[in-house]
Scaffold this motif. Structure first.
Motif, short mmCIF file in Angstrom:
data_model
loop_
_atom_site.label_atom_id
_atom_site.label_comp_id
_atom_site.label_asym_id
_atom_site.label_seq_id
_atom_site.Cartn_x
_atom_site.Cartn_y
_atom_site.Cartn_z
N VAL A 31 0.93 -1.16 -0.25
CA VAL A 31 0.19 -0.18 0.21
C VAL A 31 0.72 1.20 0.13
O VAL A 31 0.87 2.42 -0.48
N ARG A 32 1.87 1.64 0.59
CA ARG A 32 2.81 2.32 0.98
C ARG A 32 3.47 2.88 -0.51
O ARG A 32 3.51 3.87 -1.10
N GLY A 33 3.63 1.64 -1.17
CA GLY A 33 4.51 1.94 -1.91
C GLY A 33 3.76 2.33 -3.60
O GLY A 33 3.84 2.98 -4.44
N VAL A 34 2.23 1.90 -2.97
CA VAL A 34 1.37 2.96 -4.00
C VAL A 34 1.04 3.96 -4.06
O VAL A 34 0.96 4.60 -5.31
N PHE A 35 1.28 3.98 -2.88
CA PHE A 35 0.80 5.30 -2.83
C PHE A 35 2.32 6.32 -2.65
O PHE A 35 2.45 7.61 -3.23
N ASP A 36 3.09 6.03 -2.96
CA ASP A 36 4.52 7.12 -3.46
C ASP A 36 4.56 7.03 -4.74
O ASP A 36 5.02 7.97 -5.65
N ALA A 37 3.95 5.69 -5.60
CA ALA A 37 3.61 5.59 -7.26
C ALA A 37 3.12 6.63 -7.65
O ALA A 37 3.23 7.32 -8.52
N ILE A 38 1.49 7.13 -6.68
CA ILE A 38 0.66 7.63 -6.96
C ILE A 38 1.71 9.91 -6.72
O ILE A 38 1.03 9.84 -7.78
N GLY A 39 1.96 9.75 -5.84
CA GLY A 39 2.69 10.93 -5.24
C GLY A 39 3.20 11.31 -6.04
O GLY A 39 3.59 12.24 -6.44
N SER A 40 4.86 10.60 -6.93
CA SER A 40 5.90 10.64 -7.68
C SER A 40 5.01 10.91 -8.88
O SER A 40 5.37 12.01 -10.22
N ALA A 41 3.93 9.67 -8.85
CA ALA A 41 3.10 11.01 -10.67
C ALA A 41 2.70 11.83 -10.48
O ALA A 41 2.39 12.66 -11.53
N PHE A 42 1.91 12.52 -9.31
CA PHE A 42 1.73 13.90 -9.41
C PHE A 42 2.18 14.88 -9.11
O PHE A 42 2.54 15.76 -10.20
N SER A 43 3.59 14.21 -8.78
CA SER A 43 5.13 15.29 -8.93
C SER A 43 5.43 15.42 -10.52
O SER A 43 5.55 16.85 -10.70
N SER A 44 5.35 14.76 -11.07
CA SER A 44 6.01 14.89 -12.49
C SER A 44 4.90 15.33 -12.87
O SER A 44 5.25 16.25 -14.31
N ILE A 45 3.42 15.04 -12.88
CA ILE A 45 2.46 16.14 -13.90
C ILE A 45 2.55 17.06 -13.60
O ILE A 45 2.82 18.36 -14.34
N MET A 46 3.10 17.69 -11.82
CA MET A 46 3.11 19.32 -12.20
C MET A 46 4.58 19.60 -12.60
O MET A 46 4.58 21.30 -12.89
N THR A 47 5.59 18.90 -12.34
CA THR A 47 6.57 19.36 -13.00
C THR A 47 6.79 19.77 -14.55
O THR A 47 6.91 21.05 -14.94
N PHE A 48 5.52 19.16 -14.92
CA PHE A 48 5.44 18.91 -16.54
C PHE A 48 5.07 20.37 -16.28
O PHE A 48 4.87 21.70 -17.80
#
Length: 54
Positions: A31-48
């Motif tokens: 579960v922690r890994g899934v939330f980390d992946a979602i957070g990373s994806a959100f961060s990447s989208i915001m950087t874009f």
């Protein structure tokens, strides 16, 4: 077809419950890994979008 979806849902829920009961530390890690992946994806989208704006 509706009954197939219901059976698959019951199987998935049963497997998740079994996994949670028999290996709670591994389930928490998953579960922690899934939330980390979602957070990373959100961060990447915001950087874009920040790069587009600036």
């Amino acid at each position: 077809m509706k009954w197939v979806k219901k059976i698959l849902l019951i199987l998935v829920v049963t497997f998740a419950a079994f996994y949670l009961i028999t290996r709670p530390a591994d389930a928490a890690s998953a579960v922690r890994g899934v939330f980390d992946a979602i957070g990373s994806a959100f961060s990447s989208i915001m950087t874009f979008f920040t790069s587009l704006a600036g």
